[in-house]
Write an enzyme that holds these catalytic residues in place. Structure first.
Site, PDB file in Angstrom:
ATOM      1  N   ASP A 226       0.856  -1.185   0.000  1.00 13.62           N
ATOM      2  CA  ASP A 226       0.000   0.000   0.000  1.00 13.62           C
ATOM      3  C   ASP A 226       0.896   1.240   0.000  1.00 13.62           C
ATOM      4  O   ASP A 226       2.110   1.147   0.095  1.00 13.62           O
ATOM      5  CB  ASP A 226      -0.888  -0.002   1.247  1.00 13.62           C
ATOM      6  CG  ASP A 226      -0.061  -0.097   2.518  1.00 13.62           C
ATOM      7  OD1 ASP A 226       0.392   0.949   2.998  1.00 13.62           O
ATOM      8  OD2 ASP A 226       0.169  -1.231   3.008  1.00 13.62           O
ATOM      9  N   ASP A 228       0.666   3.588   2.398  1.00  8.64           N
ATOM     10  CA  ASP A 228       0.484   4.151   3.730  1.00  8.64           C
ATOM     11  C   ASP A 228      -0.629   5.197   3.646  1.00  8.64           C
ATOM     12  O   ASP A 228      -1.715   4.880   3.171  1.00  8.64           O
ATOM     13  CB  ASP A 228       1.803   4.722   4.252  1.00  8.64           C
ATOM     14  CG  ASP A 228       1.835   4.807   5.770  1.00  8.64           C
ATOM     15  OD1 ASP A 228       1.273   3.919   6.432  1.00  8.64           O
ATOM     16  OD2 ASP A 228       2.426   5.753   6.306  1.00  8.64           O
TER      17      ASP A 228
END
Length: 289
Positions: A226, A228
């Protein structure tokens, strides 16, 4: 009790035994042949789960689920000291691990693989050393140098193994280790970027430090799952997203680690192992000196 052997060097070829610590999705015992469960009680308590001993292509290995096979141990509560001590107790020479990370860089995309070379430790609640002065700990105080943080030869071998398999692994990256189990605030995420962090993670510390203190050759394959929460216009990180990305790409990590076991065993690591042990010896202060 395990003691690092100090004194005269012994560069005779050493039998290779490889510990594999798996994060989410990489604790599958089926990667091992002739496997058996081993339970070890260490001076620092119980390991995260049973250690699964077995072989990959005839090479002795030990597999451990970092968070337990039910994934019911949060990052702070992982008994990193017991896990690494047990690997050393079972005569492992190397520890290769997988870990999920958030990306702090635009050019590190979800699904990308990275072989990190350094870390910034933001954890606050975890025991960082075996040399803690308790009755069963090794004697003295170890002022461990952590440059290089990861064993570079093992790290490079993971990269070359990935290339051999047709996968790309980014060479190097700094992991910011946070306490968790919560994710970062946006302000924190942007601060880590300003510090030079490339990835954010909850488990690399103190695992990497303890492995070095135990004289083990440690390297990691990290997967970015991802962005973040620093990236404007992107949804904030969530568990569902992380697990989805990891599940889509975990087969790559399995193939890299299992093939790396074969490749590690083809080489003579005696000098590297001796150097790792002497690093601990030369930086431990005690009344016996």
């Amino acid at each position: 009790m395990i003691r690092i052997k100090c004194g005269d060097s012994n560069l005779d070829p050493m039998p290779i035994k490889i510990g594999i610590i798996g994060g989410s999705g990489l604790d599958d015992p089926d990667i091992l042949e002739n496997r058996k469960e081993t339970h070890i009680t260490t001076p620092f308590g119980e390991t995260s789960d049973a250690l699964i001993e077995g072989e990959i292509a005839g090479v002795k290995c030990v597999l451990l689920a970092r968070h337990g096979r039910k994934h019911d141990i949060m990052p702070t509560n992982v008994n990193y000291r017991a896990n690494i001590w047990a690997m050393r107790n079972l005569n492992c020479t190397h520890v290769i691990v997988s870990t999920a990370c958030g990306s702090l860089r635009e050019d590190i995309r979800p699904g990308d693989l990275i072989a990190p070379h350094d870390f910034i430790d933001r954890t606050t609640k975890r025991a960082q050393t075996f040399y803690d002065g308790s009755e069963n700990s090794p004697r003295g105080v170890c002022h461990l140098p952590v440059f290089p943080a990861f064993n570079d030869r093992t790290r490079k071998l993971l990269i070359s193994t990935a290339s051999e398999l047709g996968y790309t692994v980014r060479d190097g990256g700094t992991v910011v280790a946070i306490e968790g189990p919560r994710y970062s605030s946006r302000a924190e995420s942007n601060m880590y970027r300003q510090w030079g962090g490339d990835l954010v993670n909850m488990t690399i510390c103190p695992e990497v430090v303890l492995a070095k203190e135990a004289g083990l050759l440690y390297a990691s394959i990290a997967m970015a799952t991802d962005y973040d929460c620093w990236r404007i216009g992107c949804e904030s990180v969530n568990v569902e997203e992380v697990l989805k990305t990891f599940a889509e790409n975990v087969v790559k990590i399995k193939k890299i680690l299992t093939k790396a076991v074969e490749n590690i065993a083809k080489e003579d690591w005696s000098e590297e192992i001796e150097s790792a042990n002497q690093c601990v010896c030369k930086n431990t202060m005690s009344a016996d000196m």
